[in-house]
Design a protein around this motif. Structure first.
Motif, PDB file in Angstrom:
ATOM      1  N   GLN A   1     -19.103   5.075 -10.104  1.00  0.00           N
ATOM      2  CA  GLN A   1     -20.366   5.265 -10.840  1.00  0.00           C
ATOM      3  C   GLN A   1     -21.245   4.038 -10.703  1.00  0.00           C
ATOM      4  O   GLN A   1     -20.810   2.964 -10.337  1.00  0.00           O
ATOM      5  CB  GLN A   1     -20.066   5.532 -12.320  1.00  0.00           C
ATOM      6  CG  GLN A   1     -19.175   4.498 -12.950  1.00  0.00           C
ATOM      7  CD  GLN A   1     -18.693   4.923 -14.314  1.00  0.00           C
ATOM      8  OE1 GLN A   1     -18.901   6.068 -14.730  1.00  0.00           O
ATOM      9  NE2 GLN A   1     -18.045   4.025 -15.033  1.00  0.00           N
TER      10      GLN A   1
ATOM     11  N   ILE B   1     -14.149  11.134  -7.299  1.00  0.00           N
ATOM     12  CA  ILE B   1     -15.429  11.660  -7.790  1.00  0.00           C
ATOM     13  C   ILE B   1     -16.515  10.642  -7.479  1.00  0.00           C
ATOM     14  O   ILE B   1     -16.442   9.483  -7.907  1.00  0.00           O
ATOM     15  CB  ILE B   1     -15.371  11.931  -9.301  1.00  0.00           C
ATOM     16  CG1 ILE B   1     -14.300  12.983  -9.596  1.00  0.00           C
ATOM     17  CG2 ILE B   1     -16.731  12.384  -9.817  1.00  0.00           C
ATOM     18  CD1 ILE B   1     -14.124  13.273 -11.071  1.00  0.00           C
TER      19      ILE B   1
ATOM     20  N   THR C   1     -12.934   7.589 -10.240  1.00  0.00           N
ATOM     21  CA  THR C   1     -14.332   7.899 -10.509  1.00  0.00           C
ATOM     22  C   THR C   1     -15.196   6.704 -10.158  1.00  0.00           C
ATOM     23  O   THR C   1     -14.997   5.596 -10.687  1.00  0.00           O
ATOM     24  CB  THR C   1     -14.542   8.284 -11.978  1.00  0.00           C
ATOM     25  OG1 THR C   1     -13.680   9.387 -12.305  1.00  0.00           O
ATOM     26  CG2 THR C   1     -15.984   8.658 -12.248  1.00  0.00           C
TER      27      THR C   1
END
Length: 281
Positions: free
Chosen positions: A281, A234, A279
């Motif tokens: 970020q 992601i 993930t």
């Protein structure tokens, strides 16, 4: 039990020695044993003498049994032993062996190894399996597949036994020695070389051990990770069209790839092992 009956019983046991001993050899050894154990002597009968004779014969028989059971086994039987791990899923299965070596089993692949693997690092392969071997100079790592043996000390390579029983070994790091049953020749592979054994013929060729991304979207690398490592990636929305140029060893550790991407784009990351998800970020 009197002497004659005891002698008869012992003779029956003696004749049960495994068939690889000829009848002539068994008869000769029996007569030698009998002449010593039951030699006529003018002494008072002592039952313990015959018990001792039976014990001696029992030892001989047990020793013979152990001898036959300990005859050298073929490499296949030596390996196909206590521990069998098979990947019956559609994704790569990750395994850590008792010596801390790491294994990736492709779908339908299988490995077999013994209980004392840390000291006797022999393993049998069926299907496509990737190994990252822990270095141990005192205990060489050996992989058996069909009629081939791959011997390593510490390296990264794949072994693939196909449905046609062809064997393909691709070396990514380190060095391996290849042997074929019944042949004296040895093949020493270097990184980027592939050993193929097909129709009783061995050959060594080169293969591309890297995958290149040349000014491609970062999502292309994400797709590569998901396909080859089984983890969904992601990315922040603003990075979906970000371009990247990178060369990756096809068998690079997943965490190394993730850390590299993180450093290139100054991103933090979290790996969720339960969800098989990464993930950024």
């Amino acid at each position: 039990m009197d002497k004659e009956n005891l002698e008869d019983e012992l003779k029956k046991l003696w004749d049960e020695i495994p068939a690889s001993h000829s009848d002539t050899e068994k008869e000769a050894s029996w007569e030698e044993f009998r002449s010593k154990a039951f030699a006529p002597k003018k002494r008072t009968f002592k039952p313990w003498r015959y018990a001792a004779a039976a014990a001696v014969l029992l030892f001989v028989l047990i020793g013979t049994t152990i001898y036959f059971k300990n005859e050298p086994l073929s490499e296949t039987h030596l390996v196909a032993a206590k521990n069998v791990i098979e990947n019956q899923t559609s994704k790569i299965k990750y395994v850590v062996l008792p010596d801390s070596s790491k294994v990736e089993l492709s779908p339908n692949a299988k490995i077999c190894y013994g209980d004392n693997f840390a000291l006797n690092r022999k393993i049998e392969v069926d299907g496509l399996v990737y190994f990252k071997v822990k270095k141990d100079k005192q205990h060489p790592f050996q992989v058996f597949s069909n009629e081939t043996t791959t011997t390593v000390l510490g390296t990264c390579f794949t072994v693939n036994e196909t449905e046609d029983e062809d064997v393909i070994v691709e070396l990514f790091e380190g060095s391996v020695q290849m042997n074929v049953k019944g042949q004296n020749q040895k093949w020493i592979l270097k990184p980027g070389e592939k050993f193929t054994y097909s129709n009783q013929t061995a050959s060594v060729t080169e293969f591309n051990r890297f995958v290149d991304f040349d000014n491609e979207k970062l999502t292309s690398v994400s797709s590569y990770i998901e396909k080859n490592y089984g983890y969904k990636v992601i990315l922040p929305e603003e990075y979906l069209n970000q371009k990247i140029t990178i060369r990756i060893n096809k068998k690079e550790d997943l965490k190394t790839i993730v850390q590299l991407i993180s450093e290139m784009y100054n991103l933090n990351f979290e790996i969720n092992e339960d969800l098989k998800q990464i993930t950024f970020q």
